[in-house]
Design an enzyme around this catalytic site. Sequence first.
Site, PDB file in Angstrom:
ATOM      1  N   GLU A 152      -6.823   7.992   6.550  1.00 41.90           N
ATOM      2  CA  GLU A 152      -7.139   8.666   7.807  1.00 41.90           C
ATOM      3  C   GLU A 152      -7.671  10.085   7.597  1.00 41.90           C
ATOM      4  OE1 GLU A 152      -3.704   8.367  10.355  1.00 41.90           O
ATOM      5  OE2 GLU A 152      -3.698   6.190  10.301  1.00 41.90           O
ATOM      6  N   ASN A 182      -6.950   1.351  10.167  1.00 42.86           N
ATOM      7  CA  ASN A 182      -5.648   1.569  10.797  1.00 42.86           C
ATOM      8  C   ASN A 182      -5.874   1.581  12.299  1.00 42.86           C
ATOM      9  OD1 ASN A 182      -4.792   2.001   8.208  1.00 42.86           O
ATOM     10  ND2 ASN A 182      -4.160   4.129   8.505  1.00 42.86           N
ATOM     11  N   GLU A 203      -3.054  -0.503   8.472  1.00 44.40           N
ATOM     12  CA  GLU A 203      -1.868  -0.060   9.221  1.00 44.40           C
ATOM     13  C   GLU A 203      -1.945  -0.626  10.626  1.00 44.40           C
ATOM     14  OE1 GLU A 203      -0.917   4.115   9.739  1.00 44.40           O
ATOM     15  OE2 GLU A 203      -1.176   4.482   7.592  1.00 44.40           O
ATOM     16  N   TYR A 216      -3.847   1.372  16.229  1.00 38.68           N
ATOM     17  CA  TYR A 216      -2.610   1.344  17.013  1.00 38.68           C
ATOM     18  C   TYR A 216      -2.863   1.080  18.495  1.00 38.68           C
ATOM     19  CZ  TYR A 216      -0.168   2.888  12.875  1.00 38.68           C
ATOM     20  OH  TYR A 216       0.361   2.938  11.614  1.00 38.68           O
ATOM     21  N   ARG A 247       0.858  -1.195   0.000  1.00 34.63           N
ATOM     22  CA  ARG A 247       0.000   0.000   0.000  1.00 34.63           C
ATOM     23  C   ARG A 247       0.882   1.229   0.000  1.00 34.63           C
ATOM     24  NH1 ARG A 247      -2.558   3.791   3.235  1.00 34.63           N
ATOM     25  NH2 ARG A 247      -2.032   3.113   5.335  1.00 34.63           N
ATOM     26  N   HIS A 278      -2.692  11.027   1.289  1.00 32.84           N
ATOM     27  CA  HIS A 278      -2.145  10.809   2.636  1.00 32.84           C
ATOM     28  C   HIS A 278      -1.549  12.148   3.103  1.00 32.84           C
ATOM     29  CE1 HIS A 278      -0.504   7.376   5.327  1.00 32.84           C
ATOM     30  NE2 HIS A 278      -0.168   8.495   5.945  1.00 32.84           N
TER      31      HIS A 278
END
Length: 459
Positions: free
Chosen positions: A181, A305, A365, A307, A92, A136
């Site tokens: 995002e 994504n 991600e 985290y 990606r 992005h």
Amino acid sequence: MLSRVAAARGERSPIMSTVRFGPDFVWGAATSCYQIEGAATEDGRGPSIWDRFARLPGKVLNGDTGDVACDHYHRYRDDVRLMRELGLDAYRFSIAWPRVLPEGRGRANAAGLDFYDRLVDTLLEAGIAPWACLHHWDLPVALSDRGGWESRDIAGWFADYAHLMAGRLADRARHWFTFNEPNVLAWLGHATGVHAPGIRSRDATLAAVHHINLSHGKAVEAIRDAAPAGTQIGVIASLQPIHPAREDEAHARAAETIDLFWNLAMVDPLLLGHYPDALAAMLGDRVQSGDLETIAAPLDLFGLNHYCRQYAVPDPDNPFGAGLTAPPDDRPVTDVGWRIDGSGLADQVARIVERYPKLPIYITENGAAFPDGPDAAGAVHDPDRIAFLDEYLDAVARARDAGADIRGYFVWSLMDNYEWELGYSKRFGIVYVDYRTQDRIPKSSYRFYQELIDRHRSG
Ligand code: IFM
């Protein structure tokens, strides 16, 4: 059976020995253009808002810029070789809007288009599927100066850009994302101002939220128009469970506000066709007749994504009165202070499954920053990252077992890169980059991921 890496650590790795993802699971890695390409003024590339923002005093640690970054623009063949050796199914990457349209619209830059042609062809020759993301965060300065995401006109500019790129690459790149995002772009770029364009304004944030969503919807139409039938289109959202940092009313309200803007504002309208009530009231007549239908254009896949869990506090300096803070206890965190806790991913996936219509989910991600460096022999050992990946992949596997339709995983990131306002100080890669020499050193997490992919592929 013990993996080589786990054996070296004297441990049994749960993921390597017990978890199966099946032969169709997509193993990937992700990067973004401003974070790795460099060549910021070469071959006709125009300036982006990050080129400008990074030069403002005090905005980025050490005044670091993406001028050179990982020099991927020149070294992409070597980087694709690393990807092939890793065994990736998919890569990606994002396209730099100002590289292909230096003014953001109008005249296209042939050299910029050629670069992405070469990248896509090189990936395909290596047996790796190119997954393209249109944006992005590196908006052309020329468009920012015309109002950027605050201007409704941007939806048309973005759709034209999407049409150009899909027309050029979608015969070979079969997977497309409109935004990476969009929620982070709206919030960090327009509410907290820690990212470009560095605005802190309620009005700007609300305008950006709606115009980014509208741009997404128009871009989906444009890609479908320009691309061959069967092209897979989606969006990538950064979603994290938000908790009040303290158990009181003010913190609970702050958590609701962050959840609204971070998790719901740029997903609900896309997948449910409406804004949450509280946000609809704030947006008012910014939302025009027909907008929500455009925004909710049908998608083929959803990029998540993830985290860590995040913790909210009241923040009187924020235009919406809420901000994020460090985890309120001393459990382990990564080098950017994010809590290591795979259960956050499982909770986030469960919320997606419960709230939205069913779409194939890809973890687009996930990864961790640690302060890696070469040892005396020149090797880079990153057992903390291996443990992190192990824990989060285990959470992905459990979510699949519980019925979530997760079809792939992209590690963030293929290589160390420019971490926005933190410059080059944080290393997220499974490949170490020496920024003085541009040498790449695969870390032990690269070997871990390589073996994991190999094991799942060979059954
Ligand atoms: O580096 C970023 C990336 O650009 C977007 N998602 C989060 C990563 C780590 O902060």
